[in-house]
Scaffold this active site. Structure first.
Site, short mmCIF file in Angstrom:
data_model
loop_
_atom_site.label_atom_id
_atom_site.label_comp_id
_atom_site.label_asym_id
_atom_site.label_seq_id
_atom_site.Cartn_x
_atom_site.Cartn_y
_atom_site.Cartn_z
CD GLU A 185 -9.02 22.68 12.98
OE1 GLU A 185 -9.52 23.35 13.66
OE2 GLU A 185 -8.40 21.69 13.55
CD GLU A 375 -4.02 22.93 15.00
OE1 GLU A 375 -4.96 22.55 15.62
OE2 GLU A 375 -4.69 24.16 14.27
#
Ligand code: BG6
Length: 481
Positions: A185, A375
């Site tokens: 991320e 995810e």
């Protein structure tokens, strides 16, 4: 003849995702040094400290608890856990390597052999069960010493230190492990995250300098990996939230476009297209950002772009600057206006399966490289029934709806999707709240927020459901036997 895709491609990588600091535990075992995750207090206070940019840099057991010091004890129980993942038919397991298990202070002269040996055992155990590891090189855990002595990622010296760390693990594992991601991320750094950049209370300039340093470090890791094994598959990893203009006012649409590209595209543009996008120059000018870009930086970024793009997807977000629509969303990482068409999870994350199809189309049309959903999932409180069963039908519904939209993106829209790893396939400690009670897993771990419990593992209802999804390569999503 022109033909539509029929379902997910053969060899599709079904599996689950984790991060070392959220499941391993053993935070001070095997020669491991401390990381920023180890000083992150557990409980809802974590979010507050994050928002106030006032993270403590020491362990303070008098005032806080630290659930990830124990994690779910994967450090000692990985064989049992991997056997259960194999029982579900996992094709891949996304895990991260903790930098401080390899270089305890981040700047040590020699790597810690005990750390390398541990990961070698975990990787071998996965391969023994025919599960391909997908490894994230850095998932929210910069060694603490690099934060305290170097000031985190704004310091260019971290590029060389990361390069050394990446080279060490790639030399050891790149001939066994095909799929890699550099930074988890990475685009949370656009908002100046402590987790991503290892920095607090910094200027916008320093945040973007830190990101620049990570782009260079990431590109160098890609270069090293390909030199060791030309068959590796290297990916970037961003959080993606589909961003809607709240109304059909063109002004709202233009504002949304500007927000969207800095959050959802900027890092992917640099890492997949290999250059800073022009809109970033105007953003930098407006925010007085002047980057220290050294000779060779832009070349290394250009020459080492990613093979695939991975992203996490939990929620969408809506934008409006109209005060009449000022009701904000509490939990959404990206903030934004409350979307009247969506329901939210118990933690306020707005649930939007259709937004995932839109995300897949958006990213594939923009970048044209294979996509990896690294995810996705529902954080929820699970109830253990008297007979020990856990009927997490809400989780099955959530995943079923998202996978179904994924399938439309593949079959109807022609998106090249290579993998789906749902988050927290085995219950683990939450990143944003440091709680155990925010569970995502197919496998239940008997442990509460205070660290009480037997740590015993058990199968939730979603375990058999996901097993069937994998066995049918995503054809059977029903919740029936
Ligand atoms: C992603 C992170 O943002 O979301 C994970 O990469 C994290 O580390 C996951 O755990 C879910 O978030 P949370 O806060 O519910 O654990």
């Amino acid at each position: 003849m022109l033909e539509m895709n029929k379902g997910f491609k053969p060899g599709f990588l079904w599996g689950g995702a984790t991060a070392a600091n959220q499941l391993e535990g053993g935070y001070n075992e095997g020669g491991k040094g401390l990381t920023i995750a180890d000083v992150s207090p557990g409980g809802k206070i974590r979010m507050k400290l994050l928002r106030d940019d006032s993270y403590p840099l020491e362990i303070d057991t008098a005032n806080y608890t630290y659930p990830n010091h124990l994690g779910i004890d994967f450090y000692h129980r990985y064989k049992e856990d991997i056997a259960m993942l194999a029982e579900m038919g996992f094709k891949t397991f996304r895990m991260s390597i903790s930098w401080a298990r390899i270089f305890p202070n981040g700047d040590d002269a020699q790597p810690n052999e005990a750390g390398l040996a541990y990961y070698e055992d975990v990787i071998d155990e996965l391969l023994k069960h025919n599960i391909e590891p997908t490894i994230t090189i850095s998932h929210y855990e910069t060694p603490l010493n690099l934060v305290k002595s170097y000031g985190g990622w704004k310091n260019r010296e971290l590029i060389g230190l990361f390069e050394k760390y990446a080279r060490t693990i790639l030399e050891r594992f790149a001939n066994k492990v095909t799929y890699w991601m550099t930074f988890n991320e990475i685009n949370t750094g656009v908002m100046g995250s402590f987790f991503t950049l290892g920095m607090r209370n910094e200027s916008v300039n320093n945040n973007f300098q830190a990101l620049h340093n990570q782009f260079v470090a990431s590109a160098k890791a890609v270069k090293i990996a390909r030199e060791i094994n030309p068959n590796v598959q290297m990916g970037c990893m961003s959080i993606y939230a589909t961003m809607y203009a709240y109304d059909c006012n063109p002004v709202t649409a233009a504002e949304t476009m500007e927000k969207n590209r800095m959050f959802n595209y900027f890092c992917n543009d640099v890492q997949v297209r290999g250059e800073y996008p022009t809109y970033a120059y105007s953003f930098f000018a407006k925010n007085n950002v002047t980057l220290d870009i050294q000779p060779g930086d832009l070349e290394v970024i250009k020459e080492n772009t990613m093979d695939y793009l991975s992203f996490s997807y939990y929620m969408s977000t809506a934008h409006s600057s109209d005060p009449a629509h000022s009701e904000g969303v509490q939990g959404n990482f990206f903030g934004g206006t409350k979307n009247p068409f969506l329901k939210a999870s118990e933690w306020g994350w707005e649930i939007d399966p259709v937004g995932l199809r839109i995300a897949l189309n958006d990213l594939y049309n923009r970048y044209g490289v294979p996509l990896y959903i690294s995810e996705n999932g529902l954080g929820a409180i699970d109830k253990v029934e008297a007979d020990g069963s856990i009927n997490d039908t809400y989780r099955i519904d959530y995943l079923q709806q998202h996978i179904s939209e994924m399938k439309k993106a593949v079959e109807i829209d022609g998106v090249d999707l290579m993998a789906y790893t749902s988050w927290g396939c085995i219950d683990l400690v939450s990143a944003s709240t440091g709680e155990m009670s925010k569970r995502y897993g197919f496998i239940y771990v008997d442990l509460d927020d205070e660290g009480n419990g037997t740590l015993e593992r058990s199968r939730k209802a979603s375990f058999d459901w996901y097993k069937k999804v994998i066995a049918t390569n995503g054809e059977d999503l029903t919740n029936k036997d």
